[in-house]
Design an enzyme around this catalytic site. Structure first.
Site, PDB file in Angstrom:
ATOM      1  N   GLU A  16       1.369   3.779   1.761  1.00 33.47           N
ATOM      2  CA  GLU A  16       1.894   4.256   3.313  1.00 33.47           C
ATOM      3  C   GLU A  16       3.320   3.341   3.612  1.00 33.47           C
ATOM      4  O   GLU A  16       4.136   3.571   3.985  1.00 33.47           O
ATOM      5  CB  GLU A  16       1.095   4.120   4.566  1.00 33.47           C
ATOM      6  N   CYS A  56      -5.548   2.322   5.783  1.00 32.23           N
ATOM      7  CA  CYS A  56      -6.172   1.018   6.180  1.00 32.23           C
ATOM      8  C   CYS A  56      -5.900   0.568   7.455  1.00 32.23           C
ATOM      9  O   CYS A  56      -4.788   1.399   7.983  1.00 32.23           O
ATOM     10  CB  CYS A  56      -6.046   0.053   5.245  1.00 32.23           C
ATOM     11  N   CYS A  80      -1.839  -0.070   7.324  1.00 30.55           N
ATOM     12  CA  CYS A  80      -1.005   1.061   7.453  1.00 30.55           C
ATOM     13  C   CYS A  80      -1.191   1.936   8.440  1.00 30.55           C
ATOM     14  O   CYS A  80      -0.211   2.524   8.979  1.00 30.55           O
ATOM     15  CB  CYS A  80      -1.290   1.882   6.098  1.00 30.55           C
ATOM     16  N   SER A 140      -7.414   7.658   3.410  1.00 30.03           N
ATOM     17  CA  SER A 140      -7.516   7.107   4.988  1.00 30.03           C
ATOM     18  C   SER A 140      -6.856   6.019   5.233  1.00 30.03           C
ATOM     19  O   SER A 140      -7.194   4.926   4.374  1.00 30.03           O
ATOM     20  CB  SER A 140      -9.079   6.987   5.293  1.00 30.03           C
ATOM     21  N   HIS A 165       0.809  -1.089  -0.171  1.00 32.82           N
ATOM     22  CA  HIS A 165      -0.133   0.078   0.071  1.00 32.82           C
ATOM     23  C   HIS A 165       0.844   1.299   0.107  1.00 32.82           C
ATOM     24  O   HIS A 165       2.184   0.930   0.217  1.00 32.82           O
ATOM     25  CB  HIS A 165      -0.924   0.021   1.153  1.00 32.82           C
TER      26      HIS A 165
END
Length: 149
Positions: free
Chosen positions: A56, A83, A86, A81, A54
């Site tokens: 991040e 998950c 992350c 936002s 992901h």
């Protein structure tokens, strides 16, 4: 300076666009330490065939090894936002502040992050919202795979 003209937020959006241009999911992130970007990332699950890349996570990997004191002075920017995965990484490294581009198309465990002392600022930026809405409409199966649906 407003967040709408924040160069760090702009860098996160640029990373999201880069990921989309490669055929991936348009989510971008940067990690800022003392006013300097030390890590950049974007969702590379498709490009790398990865289960965990992901935006991040990619950003933290790009930042490399850091001391605990470094992380505690960082700000994590993400166009979406974060998950559970992350958010967990941010909690693990005790990153105290996260700037979120939008949480209209997906909302991670923001209340839990706040309960653990993380300061969140949700911008609900129109560029981020439109980018994700368009992607989700065009790629529902890929999006559901990314969020574990």
């Amino acid at each position: 300076m407003t967040l709408a003209t924040d160069p760090f937020f702009d860098a996160a959006i640029a990373m999201a666009r880069k990921g989309r241009a490669e055929g991936g999911i348009p989510i971008g992130s940067v990690l800022v330490l003392d006013g300097e970007i030390i890590g950049r990332g974007y969702n590379r699950r498709v490009q790398n065939g990865s289960a965990i890349r992901h935006a991040e996570m990619d950003c933290l990997e790009d930042a490399g090894r850091r001391t605990a004191l470094d992380y505690r002075r960082c700000v994590l920017y993400s166009t979406l936002s974060p998950c559970d995965m992350c958010s967990g990484a941010a909690l693990l490294y005790r990153i105290p502040r996260i700037i979120i581009g939008e949480n209209q198309t997906f909302r991670g465990p923001e209340d839990y992050l706040r309960s653990r002392g993380v300061s969140l600022q949700v911008l609900n930026d129109p560029t981020c919202i439109e980018m994700m809405k368009r992607f989700i409409a065009d790629n529902p199966e890929l999006w559901n795979e990314d969020i574990g649906e």
